[in-house]
Scaffold this active site. Structure first.
Site, mmCIF file in Angstrom:
data_model
loop_
_atom_site.group_PDB
_atom_site.id
_atom_site.type_symbol
_atom_site.label_atom_id
_atom_site.label_comp_id
_atom_site.label_asym_id
_atom_site.label_seq_id
_atom_site.Cartn_x
_atom_site.Cartn_y
_atom_site.Cartn_z
ATOM 1 N N GLU A 1 0.788 -1.240 0.000
ATOM 2 C CA GLU A 1 0.000 0.000 0.000
ATOM 3 C C GLU A 1 0.819 1.288 0.000
ATOM 4 O OE1 GLU A 1 -2.624 -0.448 3.360
ATOM 5 O OE2 GLU A 1 -3.550 -2.253 2.544
ATOM 6 N N GLU B 1 -6.305 -10.647 -1.265
ATOM 7 C CA GLU B 1 -7.152 -10.375 -0.094
ATOM 8 C C GLU B 1 -8.612 -10.232 -0.502
ATOM 9 O OE1 GLU B 1 -5.665 -7.039 2.184
ATOM 10 O OE2 GLU B 1 -3.579 -7.623 1.897
HETATM 11 O O1 9MR Z 1 -7.782 -7.985 8.301
HETATM 12 C C1 9MR Z 1 -6.845 -7.214 9.028
HETATM 13 C C2 9MR Z 1 -7.473 -6.721 10.321
HETATM 14 O O2 9MR Z 1 -7.690 -7.801 11.192
HETATM 15 C C3 9MR Z 1 -6.580 -5.691 10.981
HETATM 16 O O3 9MR Z 1 -7.256 -5.132 12.083
HETATM 17 C C4 9MR Z 1 -6.222 -4.617 9.974
HETATM 18 C C5 9MR Z 1 -5.334 -3.583 10.611
HETATM 19 O O4 9MR Z 1 -4.820 -2.690 9.671
HETATM 20 O O5 9MR Z 1 -5.567 -5.192 8.870
HETATM 21 C C6 9MR Z 1 -6.404 -6.045 8.158
HETATM 22 O O6 9MR Z 1 -5.770 -6.542 7.008
HETATM 23 C C7 9MR Z 1 -5.414 -5.577 6.026
HETATM 24 C C8 9MR Z 1 -4.229 -6.100 5.273
HETATM 25 O O7 9MR Z 1 -3.187 -6.387 6.167
HETATM 26 C C9 9MR Z 1 -3.760 -5.140 4.218
HETATM 27 N N1 9MR Z 1 -4.844 -4.755 3.328
HETATM 28 C C10 9MR Z 1 -6.049 -4.302 3.980
HETATM 29 C C11 9MR Z 1 -6.521 -5.339 4.985
HETATM 30 C C12 9MR Z 1 -7.836 -4.918 5.585
HETATM 31 O O8 9MR Z 1 -7.704 -3.764 6.357
#
Ligand code: 9MR
Length: 322
Positions: free
Chosen positions: A138, A246
Site C-alpha cells: 500500500e 485479499e
Molecule cells: O484484516 C486485518 C485486520 O484484522 C486488521 O485489524 C487490519 C489492521 O490494519 O488489517 C487487516 O488486514 C489488512 C491487510 O493487512 C492489508 N490490506 C487491507 C486489509 C484490511 O484492512
C-alpha cells in the site's frame, strides 16, 4: 486439489485454537494460508529496553506455520514494509514512541536488518513453505496526502527514507530471499491506480528486483468488474506475475437478492482467474481475506464465503463454481 494456482485463505491466529470449528472448511477448500495479522511488523518487532537494540519474535505466527506444515499447504508472507501496523518506535533515534526520527541511512540499515531477519527466519527455518512475500504494501495513493502518487501521509518509511524506500525494500528483499520466493508489491483499489503502480514500480522491475503484483481485491457488489479485469490484464501484459491476495466482496444489506448477486460476483471472479490460468497466464494465487462474515474486518458488509454459523453462502457456491 485440482487447481492451476493456489487457492488461499487469510487466517487470524485464534482460528488455529478453534480448529474443530474452522479446520474442516479450511482444509477442504484451501491450499495456501496467509496470516491475517501475525506476520506484520507490529507482531514481530520487539521494542528494546532503554539503551538496547530491538529484536524479533516470531511466536505469534507459530500456530499458522505449524498448521500449514501439518496440512501440507503453502503460505504467503504478509507483509514486510508497510506504513501501517509498524510501531513508531522503530523509526526513532532512541527507540522510544515519542523520540526524534532517525536519518535516511540509519533507517535503511534498520530496513535491511528487518527484511534480512524476517526472510532469514521464515525461509531458513521452513525452506519451501512460503511461495510469495508482500515486500511493500500500500505505498501508492492519490488524493490522501501523497507526493506524485506515493503515499506520504502517515508513512514513516517515506518520511525517513524518501520515495525510493520502495525500491530499496525490493533491493534488500532480493538480496536475502531464496530464489523460489516471489517478491510482490501488494495494494488495494488497483483498478483505480494501475498506471500509477506500473509507473512507480518500473525501476525495480527493470532491475529485476520484483516478481509480481498482488491485487488485494477488497471489492463491493456493483463495482465494475470489467475494469478490475482489465487492470489485472495490464499487470500481466507488463510482465508481472499476478495474484489476488485479499479478496472479499461487500454487500450493503443482507437479503436473498443481495446474497445471490454476491454469489454471481464471486463466480465471475473465479471464472476470470480460472480463465487466466487455463490460458497459461502467470496467475498464481487467489486468496480470500477470511473464513466467515462474523470474523471479517468488514463484518458489517458480510463479504465472505461462509456465514456466522459457518454455512455455505451463495458466495461459496459461486466461488467454487458449483
Ligand atoms: O484484516 C486485518 C485486520 O484484522 C486488521 O485489524 C487490519 C489492521 O490494519 O488489517 C487487516 O488486514 C489488512 C491487510 O493487512 C492489508 N490490506 C487491507 C486489509 C484490511 O484492512
Amino acid at each position: 486439489m485440482e487447481n492451476k494456482y493456489y487457492l488461499g485463505v487469510a487466517l487470524p491466529a485464534y482460528m488455529f485454537g478453534r480448529w474443530e470449528t474452522f479446520g474442516p472448511v479450511v482444509t477442504e477448500n484451501f491450499n495456501s494460508y496467509t496470516c491475517e495479522n501475525e506476520m506484520k511488523p507490529e507482531a514481530i518487532l520487539v521494542k528494546p529496553e532503554a539503551g538496547g537494540e530491538p529484536s524479533m519474535d516470531f511466536k505469534r505466527s507459530m500456530p499458522a506455520v505449524q498448521r500449514a506444515i501439518e496440512e501440507g499447504v503453502k503460505m504467503r508472507l504478509h507483509t514486510l514494509v508497510w506504513h501501517s501496523q509498524t510501531p513508531r518506535w522503530f523509526f526513532t533515534k532512541d527507540y522510544s514512541d515519542e523520540g526524534e526520527l532517525v536519518d535516511r541511512e540509519t533507517m535503511l540499515g534498520r530496513m535491511e536488518w528487518y527484511i534480512k531477519g524476517v526472510l532469514g527466519h521464515f525461509c531458513g527455518e521452513y525452506p519451501g513453505l512460503f511461495y510469495a512475500v508482500d515486500v511493500v504494501n500500500e505505498a501508492f495513493d492519490v488524493g490522501d496526502g501523497d507526493e506524485n502518487g506515493v503515499r506520504k501521509k502517515n508513512s514513516l518509511w517515506y518520511e525517513t527514507i524518501g520515495p525510493d524506500f520502495i525500491y530499496m525494500a525490493f533491493k534488500y528483499a532480493r538480496m536475502y530471499a531464496p530464489e523460489y520466493l516471489k517478491l510482490f508489491y501488494n495494494d488495494y483499489s488497483c483498478m483505480y491506480k494501475d498506471d500509477l503502480i506500473l509507473q512507480h514500480l518500473s525501476d525495480a522491475k527493470r532491475d529485476g528486483l520484483i516478481d509480481g503484483i498482488g491485487m488485494q481485491s477488497h471489492l463491493s457488489v456493483g463495482e465494475d468488474l470489467d475494469k478490475f479485469f482489465s487492470a489485472a490484464r495490464k499487470f500481466l501484459d507488463a510482465g508481472y506475475e499476478l495474484q489476488m491476495t485479499e479478496l472479499d466482496v461487500g454487500i450493503k444489506e443482507v437479503n436473498d437478492e443481495t446474497l445471490a448477486k454476491q454469489g454471481e460476483y464471486y463466480r465471475r471472479l473465479r471464472e476470470f482467474a480460472d480463465g487466466l490460468a487455463e490460458n497459461g497466464e502467470n496467475f498464481t494465487s487467489l486468496t480470500v481475506w477470511g473464513v466467515n462474515d462474523a470474523t471479517s474486518w468488514r463484518r458489517r458488509e458480510s463479504p465472505l464465503l461462509f456465514d456466522a454459523e459457518m454455512k455455505e453462502k451463495p458466495a461459496y457456491r459461486g466461488f467454487m463454481r458449483k
